[in-house]
Scaffold this motif. Structure first.
Motif, PDB file in Angstrom:
ATOM      1  N   CYS A 290      18.379  -0.223  24.345  1.00 50.68           N
ATOM      2  CA  CYS A 290      17.012   0.288  24.390  1.00 50.68           C
ATOM      3  C   CYS A 290      17.031   1.795  24.159  1.00 50.68           C
ATOM      4  O   CYS A 290      17.986   2.481  24.530  1.00 50.68           O
ATOM      5  CB  CYS A 290      16.318  -0.056  25.707  1.00 50.68           C
ATOM      6  N   ASP A 291      15.983   2.305  23.507  1.00 56.79           N
ATOM      7  CA  ASP A 291      15.915   3.735  23.231  1.00 56.79           C
ATOM      8  C   ASP A 291      14.451   4.160  23.181  1.00 56.79           C
ATOM      9  O   ASP A 291      13.603   3.473  22.608  1.00 56.79           O
ATOM     10  CB  ASP A 291      16.595   4.069  21.904  1.00 56.79           C
ATOM     11  N   THR A 292      14.167   5.320  23.801  1.00 54.68           N
ATOM     12  CA  THR A 292      12.780   5.773  23.922  1.00 54.68           C
ATOM     13  C   THR A 292      12.269   6.525  22.682  1.00 54.68           C
ATOM     14  O   THR A 292      11.133   7.011  22.693  1.00 54.68           O
ATOM     15  CB  THR A 292      12.620   6.698  25.149  1.00 54.68           C
ATOM     16  N   LEU A 318       9.262  -4.724  19.555  1.00 52.92           N
ATOM     17  CA  LEU A 318       8.519  -3.543  19.114  1.00 52.92           C
ATOM     18  C   LEU A 318       7.106  -3.511  19.687  1.00 52.92           C
ATOM     19  O   LEU A 318       6.333  -4.463  19.547  1.00 52.92           O
ATOM     20  CB  LEU A 318       8.461  -3.530  17.573  1.00 52.92           C
ATOM     21  N   GLY A 319       6.804  -2.406  20.334  1.00 55.13           N
ATOM     22  CA  GLY A 319       5.449  -2.144  20.811  1.00 55.13           C
ATOM     23  C   GLY A 319       5.184  -0.662  20.660  1.00 55.13           C
ATOM     24  O   GLY A 319       6.117   0.154  20.734  1.00 55.13           O
ATOM     25  N   VAL A 320       3.935  -0.267  20.424  1.00 49.41           N
ATOM     26  CA  VAL A 320       3.612   1.156  20.210  1.00 49.41           C
ATOM     27  C   VAL A 320       2.292   1.499  20.899  1.00 49.41           C
ATOM     28  O   VAL A 320       1.574   0.620  21.368  1.00 49.41           O
ATOM     29  CB  VAL A 320       3.493   1.496  18.700  1.00 49.41           C
ATOM     30  N   VAL A 321       1.978   2.799  20.916  1.00 47.93           N
ATOM     31  CA  VAL A 321       0.681   3.238  21.435  1.00 47.93           C
ATOM     32  C   VAL A 321      -0.296   3.362  20.277  1.00 47.93           C
ATOM     33  O   VAL A 321       0.113   3.492  19.122  1.00 47.93           O
ATOM     34  CB  VAL A 321       0.802   4.568  22.206  1.00 47.93           C
ATOM     35  N   SER A 322      -1.583   3.323  20.590  1.00 45.38           N
ATOM     36  CA  SER A 322      -2.604   3.202  19.547  1.00 45.38           C
ATOM     37  C   SER A 322      -2.774   4.445  18.683  1.00 45.38           C
ATOM     38  O   SER A 322      -3.290   4.360  17.580  1.00 45.38           O
ATOM     39  CB  SER A 322      -3.951   2.832  20.176  1.00 45.38           C
ATOM     40  N   LYS A 343       2.538  -5.515  23.295  1.00 49.74           N
ATOM     41  CA  LYS A 343       1.708  -4.352  23.642  1.00 49.74           C
ATOM     42  C   LYS A 343       2.167  -3.803  24.981  1.00 49.74           C
ATOM     43  O   LYS A 343       2.213  -4.536  25.969  1.00 49.74           O
ATOM     44  CB  LYS A 343       0.233  -4.775  23.745  1.00 49.74           C
ATOM     45  N   PRO A 344       2.560  -2.521  25.037  1.00 50.91           N
ATOM     46  CA  PRO A 344       2.922  -1.959  26.344  1.00 50.91           C
ATOM     47  C   PRO A 344       1.721  -2.032  27.285  1.00 50.91           C
ATOM     48  O   PRO A 344       0.575  -1.903  26.843  1.00 50.91           O
ATOM     49  CB  PRO A 344       3.316  -0.518  26.032  1.00 50.91           C
ATOM     50  N   ASN A 345       1.991  -2.243  28.554  1.00 50.15           N
ATOM     51  CA  ASN A 345       0.929  -2.501  29.533  1.00 50.15           C
ATOM     52  C   ASN A 345       0.260  -1.212  30.015  1.00 50.15           C
ATOM     53  O   ASN A 345       0.328  -0.854  31.182  1.00 50.15           O
ATOM     54  CB  ASN A 345       1.517  -3.286  30.714  1.00 50.15           C
ATOM     55  N   GLY A 392      12.352  -0.985  21.564  1.00 50.22           N
ATOM     56  CA  GLY A 392      11.870   0.372  21.320  1.00 50.22           C
ATOM     57  C   GLY A 392      10.482   0.462  20.742  1.00 50.22           C
ATOM     58  O   GLY A 392       9.682  -0.474  20.837  1.00 50.22           O
ATOM     59  N   GLY A 393      10.217   1.611  20.127  1.00 46.27           N
ATOM     60  CA  GLY A 393       8.896   1.894  19.559  1.00 46.27           C
ATOM     61  C   GLY A 393       8.045   2.759  20.461  1.00 46.27           C
ATOM     62  O   GLY A 393       7.190   3.504  20.010  1.00 46.27           O
ATOM     63  N   SER A 394       8.279   2.633  21.775  1.00 43.51           N
ATOM     64  CA  SER A 394       7.496   3.390  22.746  1.00 43.51           C
ATOM     65  C   SER A 394       8.275   3.533  24.041  1.00 43.51           C
ATOM     66  O   SER A 394       8.987   2.614  24.454  1.00 43.51           O
ATOM     67  CB  SER A 394       6.165   2.676  23.014  1.00 43.51           C
ATOM     68  N   THR A 395       8.121   4.671  24.691  1.00 43.34           N
ATOM     69  CA  THR A 395       8.719   4.898  26.009  1.00 43.34           C
ATOM     70  C   THR A 395       8.285   3.800  26.975  1.00 43.34           C
ATOM     71  O   THR A 395       9.049   3.363  27.831  1.00 43.34           O
ATOM     72  CB  THR A 395       8.252   6.274  26.561  1.00 43.34           C
TER      73      THR A 395
END
Length: 402
Positions: A290-292, A318-322, A343-345, A392-395
């Motif tokens: 995993c990597d931020t 993979l998940g990201v912020v909008s 989708k990150p929660n 990854g993709g998002s912290t």
């Protein structure tokens, strides 16, 4: 209030940038100056190193803390965001602030915090500064939250200022071009305080040279440092952060740091500081990494390294912020992989169907899942022992896995 009630109250005060995005950003230092005054200016009671930049500022901050700890100093470390627990943000010699300390700070200052309308980040910075002053740290490593010039941490006068590099991130606040972003980051350069720029980038070099000259600040570049030290932080991209940290240490006056302290500090970053989420290997067979990294520059290095791994099949959660510019980051991802979209929660998380649709334009094929956890479980179920799973993709995706 209990610890959890205290955190809930903090999160609810003004929108928290990490969760809400643009609506939470405040272009003003008025609040943090008022809070510092209310707390009797704790930021003036300890020495510090200020670390900004687009990528690598977290890793560099942890390296600096580890080196100084090995040299026998009592070292404060303020970083953001946290991955698992809020208390990760405020540490001394790797030990997180006690939950009782968080509760006590809010209880003692709640009336002022409410009246002043402080944001989550502002009150957290004030909490860290007061804690470091009270505990009489020898030095504190202070990581910039966002930008530099108008970041709440920018009320300190450090011993050294560090700017790791400049990339296109948070453009809605910091500007659309590299020089505009560099101008904001250069805001942490202070009068007569040496500044270390991690990477010499032609597009922005002049911005830093001009600002340093105006401030009478000596300027050096980490990329010019010829020292060759290893670190326990995995990821080839850490080589640049190592050079930056060593250069920053060399600019530090009135601290005695031997070569052995640098060597041991860099080899024991995780042990000394408890850093998580930087090319972190969670298990073998299948290997889970995993990597931020979450922006174009950070992902470029991380995904290049991923391609060098030996595996039969590659699985990517993979998940990201909008507010992420997907057209910049998606072309970096390998087509030859199975994707697990999620989708990150957090409110800022991009809806999974939108992400899947956008990824299909770049021939990134996979399934959408209802949560990060579901995506992770499915990836493990579908993996062979010789496969690699990348998260990854998002912290925030990494935080949920950890």
């Amino acid at each position: 209030m209990t610890y959890q009630e205290t955190l809930d109250w903090m999160f609810a005060q003004l929108p928290m940038y990490q969760r809400q995005g643009k609506t939470a950003f405040k272009k003003d230092l008025t609040n943090i100056i008022a809070l510092a005054k209310h707390l009797n200016n704790p930021e003036k009671k300890f020495k510090s190193i200020h670390v900004g930049g687009t990528n690598g500022k977290g890793s560099t901050s942890h390296m600096l803390a580890s080196i100084l700890q090995e040299a026998g100093y009592k070292v404060g470390l303020y970083t953001s965001p946290h991955l698992k627990n809020f208390t990760e943000r405020i540490r001394i010699n790797g030990k997180e602030i006690a939950k009782e300390g968080v509760v006590e700070f809010i209880r003692n200052n709640k009336e002022f915090l409410e009246k002043q309308g402080l944001s989550f980040f502002e009150m957290t910075v004030g909490m860290a500064f007061q804690y470091f002053a009270k505990e009489e740290v020898d030095i504190a490593i202070i990581e910039v939250g966002l930008g530099g010039r108008l970041d709440s941490t920018n009320i300190i006068k450090p011993e050294v200022a560090v700017i790791t590099n400049i990339g296109l991130d948070h453009t809605q606040f910091l500007g659309e071009t590299l020089p505009e972003i560099a101008f904001e980051k250069a805001g942490i350069i202070k009068a007569n305080v040496p500044v270390v720029i991690g990477e010499e980038q032609e597009e922005v070099k002049e911005v830093f040279l001009k600002k340093a000259e105006a401030c009478g600040a000596d300027i050096t570049f980490g990329s010019d440092n010829v020292s060759d030290f290893e670190t326990d932080l995995m990821g080839t991209y850490q080589k640049s952060n190592v050079k930056t940290a060593i250069e920053a240490i060399s600019q530090l006056q009135n601290f005695f740091i031997a070569q052995k302290d640098i060597k041991r500090g860099l080899l024991n970053v995780v042990k000394n500081t408890n850093l998580k989420g930087r090319w972190q290997i969670l298990q073998e067979h299948p290997k889970v990494i995993c990597d931020t990294a979450h922006n174009k520059e950070g992902l470029k290095y991380t995904l290049e390294q991923l391609q060098k791994e030996n595996y039969q099949n590659l699985h990517i959660i993979l998940g990201v912020v909008s507010d992420k510019k997907l057209e910049e980051v998606l072309p970096l991802f390998p087509e030859k992989a199975t994707y697990y979209f999620c989708k990150p929660n957090i409110p800022r998380g991009l809806e999974v169907e939108k992400l899947k649709k956008m990824c299909e334009r770049y021939q990134l094929e996979g399934e959408a899942y209802g949560s990060v956890k579901e995506a992770y479980i499915s990836s493990l179920e579908n993996s062979l022992k010789e496969d690699v799973v990348y998260v990854g993709g998002s912290t925030f995706v990494v935080a949920e896995i950890l």
